[in-house]
Design an enzyme around this catalytic site. Sequence first.
Site, PDB file in Angstrom:
ATOM      1  N   SER A  16       0.824  -1.210   0.000  1.00 50.38           N
ATOM      2  CA  SER A  16       0.000   0.000   0.000  1.00 50.38           C
ATOM      3  C   SER A  16       0.856   1.258   0.000  1.00 50.38           C
ATOM      4  O   SER A  16       1.958   1.283   0.561  1.00 50.38           O
ATOM      5  CB  SER A  16      -0.907   0.002   1.235  1.00 50.38           C
ATOM      6  OG  SER A  16      -1.534   1.257   1.403  1.00 50.38           O
ATOM      7  N   TYR A  29      -2.336   5.805  -4.935  1.00 50.87           N
ATOM      8  CA  TYR A  29      -3.519   6.635  -5.125  1.00 50.87           C
ATOM      9  C   TYR A  29      -3.184   7.788  -6.071  1.00 50.87           C
ATOM     10  O   TYR A  29      -2.027   8.164  -6.225  1.00 50.87           O
ATOM     11  CB  TYR A  29      -3.974   7.241  -3.793  1.00 50.87           C
ATOM     12  CG  TYR A  29      -4.414   6.250  -2.758  1.00 50.87           C
ATOM     13  CD1 TYR A  29      -5.634   5.585  -2.869  1.00 50.87           C
ATOM     14  CD2 TYR A  29      -3.636   5.989  -1.625  1.00 50.87           C
ATOM     15  CE1 TYR A  29      -6.047   4.682  -1.897  1.00 50.87           C
ATOM     16  CE2 TYR A  29      -4.041   5.097  -0.655  1.00 50.87           C
ATOM     17  CZ  TYR A  29      -5.247   4.451  -0.799  1.00 50.87           C
ATOM     18  OH  TYR A  29      -5.652   3.555   0.152  1.00 50.87           O
ATOM     19  N   THR A  60      -5.373   2.752  -7.291  1.00 53.97           N
ATOM     20  CA  THR A  60      -6.672   2.777  -6.631  1.00 53.97           C
ATOM     21  C   THR A  60      -7.363   4.087  -6.965  1.00 53.97           C
ATOM     22  O   THR A  60      -6.853   5.165  -6.643  1.00 53.97           O
ATOM     23  CB  THR A  60      -6.516   2.634  -5.108  1.00 53.97           C
ATOM     24  OG1 THR A  60      -5.927   1.360  -4.825  1.00 53.97           O
ATOM     25  CG2 THR A  60      -7.864   2.720  -4.412  1.00 53.97           C
ATOM     26  N   LYS A  73      -7.792  -0.124  -9.961  1.00 52.32           N
ATOM     27  CA  LYS A  73      -8.544  -0.787  -8.882  1.00 52.32           C
ATOM     28  C   LYS A  73      -9.684   0.112  -8.394  1.00 52.32           C
ATOM     29  O   LYS A  73      -9.468   1.288  -8.083  1.00 52.32           O
ATOM     30  CB  LYS A  73      -7.606  -1.089  -7.711  1.00 52.32           C
ATOM     31  CG  LYS A  73      -8.270  -1.824  -6.545  1.00 52.32           C
ATOM     32  CD  LYS A  73      -7.239  -2.132  -5.470  1.00 52.32           C
ATOM     33  CE  LYS A  73      -7.838  -2.933  -4.329  1.00 52.32           C
ATOM     34  NZ  LYS A  73      -8.824  -2.158  -3.539  1.00 52.32           N
ATOM     35  N   HIS A  93     -13.806  -1.350  -2.553  1.00 53.04           N
ATOM     36  CA  HIS A  93     -12.893  -1.012  -1.452  1.00 53.04           C
ATOM     37  C   HIS A  93     -13.300  -1.739  -0.173  1.00 53.04           C
ATOM     38  O   HIS A  93     -13.168  -1.223   0.943  1.00 53.04           O
ATOM     39  CB  HIS A  93     -12.886   0.503  -1.214  1.00 53.04           C
ATOM     40  CG  HIS A  93     -11.542   1.045  -0.825  1.00 53.04           C
ATOM     41  ND1 HIS A  93     -10.678   1.614  -1.727  1.00 53.04           N
ATOM     42  CD2 HIS A  93     -10.896   1.103   0.373  1.00 53.04           C
ATOM     43  CE1 HIS A  93      -9.582   2.011  -1.107  1.00 53.04           C
ATOM     44  NE2 HIS A  93      -9.689   1.700   0.173  1.00 53.04           N
TER      45      HIS A  93
END
Length: 378
Positions: free
Chosen positions: A106, A129, A155, A251, A275
């Site tokens: 992440s 992100y 994401t 995603k 999510h």
Amino acid sequence: MIISSALDYRAAAQRRLPPFLFHYIDGGAYDEQTLRRNVDDLRGLALRQRVLKEVGEVDLSTELFGEKLSLPVALAPVGLTGMYARRGEVQAARAAAAKGVPFTLSTVSVCPIEEVQAQVSRPIWFQLYVLRDRAFMRNALDRAWAAGVRTLVFTVDMPVPGARYRDAHSGMSGPHAASRRIWQAMCHPRWSWDVGLLGRPHDLGNVSAYLGHRIGLEDYIGWLGKNFDPSIGWRDLEWIRESWKGAMLIKGILDPQDAKEAVRFGADGIVVSNHGGRQLDGVLSSARALPAIADAVKGELKILADSGVRSGLDVVRMLALGADGVLLGRAFVYALAARGEQGVAHLLDLIASEMRVAMTLTGARSLAGISRESLAAV
């Protein structure tokens, strides 16, 4: 405690973890309707049992983005995984590599990219992100590539953070959050010693590496809130698609039209995901959204799915609905919290065993034999 499923690991994790951490990983947005739908809709899918199909040895292997996988599974990106076990991202990545599946780091991990990649024998995946601070994004991409990462997971379903009521009640956020977390840690001495003391530093490793100073848990929510960008569009990803030389997944897809946009954009894959029910409550479960998306773009890119997967049966169900692979999120974090690297490895063994049983009893010798014909009409 005897552990034979992901649900057993969840119970073990709840006993071991301070409540603010357990509820952070276990909870969802608002009333948690989508969180429940994710699990219930998958469980509600009946498999079509067949007999005397001469299945023999079952082959669970596949290939995704140029990598050979022993299972059609990858560990999903989960923020703050390093708070669930000592240097948790490293432990989870080691377990995944040993079992022949990818681990996805992440953006907001405790352990930075370089630390995790240096500890494992296969390239990890990296999740990013779309943030206001584009310089941070460039820095993260450059560091990921230099470390050996070749698969990027973008994401896109978090332009704003969802409202997670549990966090305010548990101490992750809300009034007197810091003092509440300290008290909870004191009441869980095993976690406090193993992770709280020996697992330091507790910061956002990738963010701290960029800023040049520590960004700790107390800054976590604030930093995210300032950097998420609700104005993002497909054009904001174009420079990344042009500069990133490896595979790129989008995603957070729940709509067939967005899946088609991902194809036009040039993505190598998508992840059908809400999510884990942590963003917009009341939307479709991933299981409900997946078939229409597969009908729209199957064969044009790889389709992965997550949200609600708790067993090898669920993996088979997602594949039957049209997925090429599955991301495990909560399930592996429960196992990590309960038993560290050993727990994650054991969970992956359980997933594999459950898949073999399901495939044998539905007449599938390999993943190619799993389709919507594997599901019973109910």
